[in-house]
Design an enzyme around this catalytic site. Structure first.
Site, PDB file in Angstrom:
ATOM      1  N   ARG A 142      -7.028 -13.526   4.648  1.00 50.37           N
ATOM      2  CA  ARG A 142      -7.452 -13.471   6.062  1.00 50.37           C
ATOM      3  C   ARG A 142      -7.504 -14.843   6.713  1.00 50.37           C
ATOM      4  O   ARG A 142      -7.400 -14.948   7.931  1.00 50.37           O
ATOM      5  CB  ARG A 142      -8.800 -12.762   6.185  1.00 50.37           C
ATOM      6  CG  ARG A 142      -9.906 -13.401   5.368  1.00 50.37           C
ATOM      7  CD  ARG A 142     -11.091 -12.445   5.206  1.00 50.37           C
ATOM      8  NE  ARG A 142     -12.077 -12.967   4.270  1.00 50.37           N
ATOM      9  CZ  ARG A 142     -11.978 -12.904   2.944  1.00 50.37           C
ATOM     10  NH1 ARG A 142     -10.914 -12.346   2.385  1.00 50.37           N
ATOM     11  NH2 ARG A 142     -12.921 -13.386   2.156  1.00 50.37           N
ATOM     12  N   GLU A 218     -15.650  -8.743   4.954  1.00 49.74           N
ATOM     13  CA  GLU A 218     -15.151  -9.546   3.839  1.00 49.74           C
ATOM     14  C   GLU A 218     -15.834 -10.910   3.731  1.00 49.74           C
ATOM     15  O   GLU A 218     -16.132 -11.367   2.635  1.00 49.74           O
ATOM     16  CB  GLU A 218     -13.630  -9.719   3.956  1.00 49.74           C
ATOM     17  CG  GLU A 218     -12.902  -8.393   3.805  1.00 49.74           C
ATOM     18  CD  GLU A 218     -11.400  -8.521   3.992  1.00 49.74           C
ATOM     19  OE1 GLU A 218     -10.780  -9.331   3.299  1.00 49.74           O
ATOM     20  OE2 GLU A 218     -10.851  -7.817   4.846  1.00 49.74           O
ATOM     21  N   HIS A 234     -16.231   8.673  24.366  1.00 50.75           N
ATOM     22  CA  HIS A 234     -16.319  10.138  24.372  1.00 50.75           C
ATOM     23  C   HIS A 234     -16.908  10.661  23.072  1.00 50.75           C
ATOM     24  O   HIS A 234     -16.867  11.861  22.819  1.00 50.75           O
ATOM     25  CB  HIS A 234     -14.935  10.734  24.642  1.00 50.75           C
ATOM     26  CG  HIS A 234     -14.434  10.341  25.998  1.00 50.75           C
ATOM     27  ND1 HIS A 234     -14.715  11.063  27.131  1.00 50.75           N
ATOM     28  CD2 HIS A 234     -13.739   9.250  26.404  1.00 50.75           C
ATOM     29  CE1 HIS A 234     -14.192  10.449  28.183  1.00 50.75           C
ATOM     30  NE2 HIS A 234     -13.598   9.336  27.758  1.00 50.75           N
ATOM     31  N   LYS A 323      -7.448  -3.796  -6.446  1.00 55.77           N
ATOM     32  CA  LYS A 323      -6.044  -4.228  -6.485  1.00 55.77           C
ATOM     33  C   LYS A 323      -5.547  -4.333  -7.920  1.00 55.77           C
ATOM     34  O   LYS A 323      -4.422  -3.927  -8.227  1.00 55.77           O
ATOM     35  CB  LYS A 323      -5.907  -5.596  -5.819  1.00 55.77           C
ATOM     36  CG  LYS A 323      -5.868  -5.555  -4.316  1.00 55.77           C
ATOM     37  CD  LYS A 323      -5.761  -6.989  -3.852  1.00 55.77           C
ATOM     38  CE  LYS A 323      -5.374  -7.115  -2.425  1.00 55.77           C
ATOM     39  NZ  LYS A 323      -5.496  -8.491  -1.946  1.00 55.77           N
TER      40      LYS A 323
HETATM   41  O1  PA5 Z   1      -8.208 -10.805   3.710  1.00 57.75           O
HETATM   42  C1  PA5 Z   1      -8.241 -10.314   2.588  1.00 57.75           C
HETATM   43  O2  PA5 Z   1      -8.566 -10.972   1.597  1.00 57.75           O
HETATM   44  C2  PA5 Z   1      -7.837  -8.865   2.367  1.00 57.75           C
HETATM   45  O3  PA5 Z   1      -8.107  -8.089   3.502  1.00 57.75           O
HETATM   46  C3  PA5 Z   1      -6.350  -8.799   2.010  1.00 57.75           C
HETATM   47  O4  PA5 Z   1      -5.587  -9.222   3.104  1.00 57.75           O
HETATM   48  C4  PA5 Z   1      -5.941  -7.382   1.587  1.00 57.75           C
HETATM   49  O5  PA5 Z   1      -6.618  -7.020   0.425  1.00 57.75           O
HETATM   50  C5  PA5 Z   1      -4.452  -7.288   1.343  1.00 57.75           C
HETATM   51  O6  PA5 Z   1      -4.026  -8.326   0.508  1.00 57.75           O
HETATM   52  P1  PA5 Z   1      -2.729  -9.165   0.870  1.00 57.75           P
HETATM   53  O7  PA5 Z   1      -3.007  -9.725   2.237  1.00 57.75           O
HETATM   54  O8  PA5 Z   1      -2.620 -10.214  -0.164  1.00 57.75           O
HETATM   55  O9  PA5 Z   1      -1.619  -8.190   0.868  1.00 57.75           O
END
Ligand code: PA5
Length: 327
Positions: A142, A218, A234, A323
């Site tokens: 992110r 997160e 709504h 994961k």
């Molecule tokens: O921000 C994060 O750590 C998560 O939301 C990941 O983006 C998500 O688990 C997907 O992983 P990736 O971005 O490596 O595909």
């Protein structure tokens, strides 16, 4: 990572090949020709990578993109599409859902482009000759948002979906402007302690709302919900009147257009039922500038909240466990 976002954005677009449209592949007997016309763009990815699709979908409401943008956060792709371009985004390259959907796209003969820092997505696509844009790293997916978003925007331009060249710097201005408001972000974080934030946002800012909710989850390990209006006006709105429900309402406001006025009415109504919404004004003029301002400002808010709560923001152990089990 946030102070690095302007340079991440600029660096990441250097890696997008010029000749994407001249690619022609043969995979399992199917010819995939990247020069053909497309009638939609599917952006597939999860979490911090998938939000790129939401943001681009918002932008295309203002930019008048030539084809619809379909946001897919799933291991399967939507069916009954004829000529889509598929942009598969996974920061790590190791997200099972994204790898599966990219493979499904290739099996259906769609042109696919990967955006990743490496991982299995990069290996699997490159082995088949599928273009992969390798993007710079950040502390976690992110935190690399501009490095995933900006290459996707350039791809849209290469496929004549929309012209973005004159828009890109506005997004960087939005980031830089938000970085000047760290004190306000910390103040917002203080107001969110001991609550469940309800993020109110209009359809055309859906990406900003989802991004804020995801960052609360997160970074601050904080539960939160997003209510996208008009639809949320709504249904969600009826739950506002519950006394002492622990909700803290945050209304993300764009410019004073019809949607802005709609949100003002919404704020009046929920206030009249006892909610005391916090208003977050997105600063800027251009669509990308507003989105990047929101993503940066609200992201910093969630880091400040993590600090106030004594929570470590970077690691997300339950996501990692899931994961690993899926891989
Ligand atoms: O921000 C994060 O750590 C998560 O939301 C990941 O983006 C998500 O688990 C997907 O992983 P990736 O971005 O490596 O595909």
């Amino acid at each position: 990572d946030y102070p690095r976002w302007p340079s991440l954005a600029r660096e990441s677009i250097l890696n997008v090949p010029m000749d994407l449209r001249s690619i022609r592949l043969s995979i399992d007997g199917k010819v995939i020709d990247y020069s053909g016309d497309i009638d939609s763009v599917i952006i597939t990815g999860m979490g911090g990578s998938g939000v790129v699709g939401d943001i681009i979908n918002d932008l295309c409401l203002f930019w008048d993109c030539r084809v619809p943008i379909i946001v897919s956060k799933n291991m399967r792709l939507p069916r009954r599409l004829s000529r889509p371009l598929v942009i598969a985004i996974s920061y790590s390259g190791n997200t099972a859902e994204t790898i599966m959907s990219a493979n499904e796209a290739l099996a259906r003969g769609y042109p696919v482009i990967g955006i990743t820092t490496g991982g299995r997505l990069s290996t699997a696509l490159s082995a088949k000759g599928v273009p992969v844009i390798l993007t710079p790293k950040a502390s976690a997916p992110r935190y690399g948002l501009p490095a995933l978003l900006y290459p996707a925007l350039i791809i849209l331009e290469r496929f004549s979906v929309v012209s973005v060249t004159n828009e890109l710097e506005s997004g960087i201005s939005g980031i830089e402007n938000a970085l000047k408001h760290v004190d306000d972000a910390v103040n917002l974080a203080r107001q969110l302690v001991n609550s469940v934030p309800v993020v109110w946002v209009t359809e055309s800012r859906r990406g900003v709302g989802i991004r804020f909710k995801n960052d609360l989850n997160e970074n601050a390990k904080y539960y939160s919900v997003v209510s996208v209006v008009p639809e949320g006006a709504h249904n969600d709105i009826a739950a506002v009147i519950t006394k002492q429900n622990g909700l803290k309402h945050v209304a993300i406001m764009g410019p004073n257009d019809y949607e802005g006025r709609y949100e003002e009415v919404l704020i009046d109504v929920i206030s009249s039922f006892g909610a005391k919404p916090i208003i977050v004004k997105l600063e800027g003029k251009m669509p990308l500038e507003l989105e990047m301002y929101g993503a940066t400002y609200l992201g910093i808010t969630t880091l400040a909240l993590a600090e106030l709560l004594g929570v470590e923001p970077v690691s997300t152990e339950p996501i990692d466990r899931l994961k690993n089990l899926l891989n």
